[in-house]
Design a protein around this motif. Structure first.
Motif, PDB file in Angstrom:
ATOM      1  N   UNK A 104      62.205  68.266 -18.383  1.00  0.00           N
ATOM      2  CA  UNK A 104      61.174  69.208 -17.926  1.00  0.00           C
ATOM      3  C   UNK A 104      60.603  70.001 -19.102  1.00  0.00           C
ATOM      4  N   UNK A 105      61.504  70.430 -20.006  1.00  0.00           N
ATOM      5  CA  UNK A 105      61.032  71.229 -21.141  1.00  0.00           C
ATOM      6  C   UNK A 105      60.195  70.387 -22.107  1.00  0.00           C
ATOM      7  N   UNK A 106      60.600  69.127 -22.331  1.00  0.00           N
ATOM      8  CA  UNK A 106      59.805  68.241 -23.198  1.00  0.00           C
ATOM      9  C   UNK A 106      58.436  68.022 -22.572  1.00  0.00           C
ATOM     10  N   UNK A 107      58.454  67.785 -21.257  1.00  0.00           N
ATOM     11  CA  UNK A 107      57.199  67.560 -20.528  1.00  0.00           C
ATOM     12  C   UNK A 107      56.264  68.766 -20.671  1.00  0.00           C
ATOM     13  N   UNK A 108      56.821  69.977 -20.552  1.00  0.00           N
ATOM     14  CA  UNK A 108      55.939  71.148 -20.626  1.00  0.00           C
ATOM     15  C   UNK A 108      55.471  71.372 -22.067  1.00  0.00           C
ATOM     16  N   UNK A 109      56.245  70.855 -23.030  1.00  0.00           N
ATOM     17  CA  UNK A 109      55.795  70.909 -24.418  1.00  0.00           C
ATOM     18  C   UNK A 109      54.600  69.972 -24.606  1.00  0.00           C
ATOM     19  N   UNK A 110      54.689  68.803 -23.948  1.00  0.00           N
ATOM     20  CA  UNK A 110      53.586  67.840 -24.032  1.00  0.00           C
ATOM     21  C   UNK A 110      52.314  68.421 -23.412  1.00  0.00           C
ATOM     22  N   UNK A 111      52.442  69.047 -22.238  1.00  0.00           N
ATOM     23  CA  UNK A 111      51.243  69.622 -21.612  1.00  0.00           C
ATOM     24  C   UNK A 111      50.676  70.737 -22.489  1.00  0.00           C
ATOM     25  N   UNK A 114      48.236  75.638 -17.006  1.00  0.00           N
ATOM     26  CA  UNK A 114      48.880  75.848 -15.710  1.00  0.00           C
ATOM     27  C   UNK A 114      50.129  74.970 -15.579  1.00  0.00           C
ATOM     28  N   UNK A 115      50.009  73.696 -15.962  1.00  0.00           N
ATOM     29  CA  UNK A 115      51.168  72.797 -15.902  1.00  0.00           C
ATOM     30  C   UNK A 115      52.296  73.285 -16.809  1.00  0.00           C
ATOM     31  N   UNK A 116      51.916  73.809 -17.990  1.00  0.00           N
ATOM     32  CA  UNK A 116      52.935  74.314 -18.926  1.00  0.00           C
ATOM     33  C   UNK A 116      53.700  75.468 -18.292  1.00  0.00           C
ATOM     34  N   UNK A 117      52.960  76.375 -17.632  1.00  0.00           N
ATOM     35  CA  UNK A 117      53.602  77.525 -16.990  1.00  0.00           C
ATOM     36  C   UNK A 117      54.535  77.055 -15.877  1.00  0.00           C
ATOM     37  N   UNK A 169      41.158  64.631 -37.215  1.00  0.00           N
ATOM     38  CA  UNK A 169      41.286  63.184 -37.268  1.00  0.00           C
ATOM     39  C   UNK A 169      41.881  62.579 -35.992  1.00  0.00           C
ATOM     40  N   UNK A 170      42.165  63.428 -34.992  1.00  0.00           N
ATOM     41  CA  UNK A 170      42.712  62.902 -33.745  1.00  0.00           C
ATOM     42  C   UNK A 170      41.616  62.567 -32.761  1.00  0.00           C
ATOM     43  N   UNK A 171      41.604  61.307 -32.365  1.00  0.00           N
ATOM     44  CA  UNK A 171      40.694  60.913 -31.291  1.00  0.00           C
ATOM     45  C   UNK A 171      41.530  60.726 -30.024  1.00  0.00           C
ATOM     46  N   UNK A 172      41.104  61.348 -28.952  1.00  0.00           N
ATOM     47  CA  UNK A 172      41.819  61.172 -27.688  1.00  0.00           C
ATOM     48  C   UNK A 172      43.184  61.848 -27.682  1.00  0.00           C
ATOM     49  N   UNK A 173      44.056  61.407 -26.766  1.00  0.00           N
ATOM     50  CA  UNK A 173      45.366  62.053 -26.646  1.00  0.00           C
ATOM     51  C   UNK A 173      46.512  61.057 -26.755  1.00  0.00           C
ATOM     52  N   UNK A 174      46.228  59.807 -27.155  1.00  0.00           N
ATOM     53  CA  UNK A 174      47.295  58.791 -27.196  1.00  0.00           C
ATOM     54  C   UNK A 174      48.437  59.196 -28.104  1.00  0.00           C
ATOM     55  N   UNK A 175      48.130  59.893 -29.221  1.00  0.00           N
ATOM     56  CA  UNK A 175      49.171  60.281 -30.188  1.00  0.00           C
ATOM     57  C   UNK A 175      50.140  61.287 -29.587  1.00  0.00           C
ATOM     58  N   UNK A 176      49.683  62.092 -28.619  1.00  0.00           N
ATOM     59  CA  UNK A 176      50.587  63.039 -27.958  1.00  0.00           C
ATOM     60  C   UNK A 176      51.548  62.283 -27.059  1.00  0.00           C
ATOM     61  N   UNK A 177      50.995  61.334 -26.292  1.00  0.00           N
ATOM     62  CA  UNK A 177      51.837  60.566 -25.373  1.00  0.00           C
ATOM     63  C   UNK A 177      52.807  59.669 -26.105  1.00  0.00           C
ATOM     64  N   UNK A 207      61.356  61.052 -25.062  1.00  0.00           N
ATOM     65  CA  UNK A 207      62.011  60.679 -23.805  1.00  0.00           C
ATOM     66  C   UNK A 207      63.063  59.598 -24.039  1.00  0.00           C
ATOM     67  N   UNK A 208      62.688  58.595 -24.841  1.00  0.00           N
ATOM     68  CA  UNK A 208      63.626  57.492 -25.092  1.00  0.00           C
ATOM     69  C   UNK A 208      64.856  57.997 -25.848  1.00  0.00           C
ATOM     70  N   UNK A 209      64.640  58.828 -26.869  1.00  0.00           N
ATOM     71  CA  UNK A 209      65.795  59.348 -27.627  1.00  0.00           C
ATOM     72  C   UNK A 209      66.705  60.152 -26.701  1.00  0.00           C
TER      73      UNK A 209
END
Lengths: 305, 102
Positions: A86-93, A114-117, B3-11, B18-20
């Motif tokens: 959950x915390x990693x996910x909210x970091x991503x958002x 909002x998702x982060x909150x 230099x970031x296009x889109x959001x693929x690098x975040x995902x 997640x895998x780690x």
């Protein structure tokens, strides 16, 4: 970024040069995070020190945090893994919010903030749930008059809860489920079952025979649950560090949620739209990622290692 | 940053983290016998956990916190104090702490 020509400018010492290429607010956030990182590493190394000192009888986290909402029985690591997710996910958002802010996309920033909150609130709630189970206790333990914690085992070497000890293996639960027992009840049950014995927690805890076990309980007392002075899982330092480190981290998450909410409210008001940039989102983003970063270490050193 | 296009690098980083984490949790639950061999005072499994944690931390700091895209001076300002002081603190506390056994 300052070009070479600018660097040679006579204004070099007058503020034209930006050696770190970062704005004041962001730089100050980073300095705060550096000092906070040192604070947390101080806590975690102190934890390591105590753990080395009591290595043989230090409680094993998997035997302490075994609950998962709605599932009966032992689920080691599963709940804390979910919290980490959950915390990693909210970091991503949060990165998505910062990214959208750079593109001046107000709708997307609002959405991701909002998702982060929400992620932060779920995390704080999960931590409260874990604290509740830790404090209310699980199987119960015997505390000797020298403040050593001992757990009850049967002839097959299975750990018994007070519920199983007092009500018998068939009628008892593997967890006490909030039922409280008296010393007399536990003592009578331990005396009646001559194959049952007490053992120290941890990787290499010492076993005691039945006679010694009964004697320990007669001299000592029973403990159910955990607080700053008594802890049924083992060393009281384990509970102290648990409350202090996860509490301090949880307080960071809570403040993070509050700060995120203030920023979210300002996004709704259009403050950053008028200001022409979303740098505030980037600054709270740094703080929020730091909270995630600390959790990565707490997760490893408290639950895995 | 531009230099970031889109959001693929975040995902991408999300999947790596997640895998780690999944690998860590699975190893923590099954605790493979072979990785419980002792090496310099602790199990090999613990070294694996610590290395995986540092990899995760590096991705968070480098990409999510954007340090990868800062200039050289800024990187030094952030990395030098942490990379010197934290190992020093750990080393000194655990070394001095070993006298607690005596």
């Amino acid at each position: 970024m300052a070009s070479t020509a600018e660097m040679k400018d006579e204004n070099h010492w007058g503020g034209a040069s930006r050696p770190l290429g970062a704005r004041y607010g962001k730089l100050m956030m980073w300095f705060f995070l550096l000092s906070d990182a040192l604070t947390f590493s101080g806590f975690l190394t102190a934890y390591g020190l105590m753990r080395f000192k009591y290595e043989k009888t230090w409680p094993i986290a998997e035997n302490v945090f075994t609950h998962f909402p709605g599932i009966e029985g032992d689920q080691p690591l599963l709940y804390v893994a979910l919290m980490t997710f959950i915390l990693i996910m909210s970091s991503v958002t949060m990165v998505l919010a910062v990214n959208a802010g750079e593109k001046m996309n107000r709708g997307a920033v609002t959405n991701w903030m909002l998702w982060t909150i929400i992620g932060g609130l779920i995390f704080v709630g999960s931590q409260a749930w874990e604290w509740y189970h830790f404090i209310s206790g699980d199987s119960g333990a015997v505390e000797t008059d020298h403040a050593e914690i001992l757990h009850v085992y049967n002839e097959e070497g299975e750990r018994l809860s007070f519920s199983q000890l007092v009500h018998g293996m068939e009628n008892g639960h593997a967890s006490n489920h909030g039922e409280t027992f008296t010393k007399a009840e536990v003592l009578a049950a331990l005396k009646a079952n001559e194959a049952y014995y007490l053992q120290e927690p941890g990787k290499a805890g010492e076993k005691f025979d039945h006679v010694a076990s009964v004697n320990f309980l007669e001299q000592g007392d029973i403990v159910q649950g955990a607080n700053m002075t008594h802890n049924e899982y083992g060393r009281k330092q384990f509970a102290n560090f648990f409350f202090f480190i996860t509490g301090f981290h949880g307080f960071h998450v809570f403040s993070g949620v509050v700060i995120n909410f203030v920023i979210f409210y300002n996004i709704l008001l259009g403050t950053y739209e008028r200001r022409g940039h979303y740098r505030m989102v980037e600054k709270v983003g740094l703080y929020w990622h730091f909270v995630d970063l600390v959790w990565v270490f707490v997760f490893t050193f408290f639950y895995l290692v | 940053m531009a230099d970031h296009k889109g959001t693929w690098w975040i995902w991408k980083i999300f999947w790596i983290l997640l895998i780690i984490t999944t690998v860590e949790v699975v190893l923590g639950i099954i605790k493979p016998e072979i990785m419980l061999t002792q090496l310099f005072g602790t199990a090999i499994l613990n070294y694996v956990f610590i290395i995986l944690t540092i990899v995760k931390a590096a991705y968070i700091v480098q990409v999510f916190m954007h340090v990868k895209f800062e200039n050289k001076a800024m990187k030094y300002v952030l990395y030098l104090p942490t990379l010197i002081l934290i190992p020093y603190l750990t080393f000194i506390l655990l070394t001095e702490g070993s006298y607690l056994f005596q």
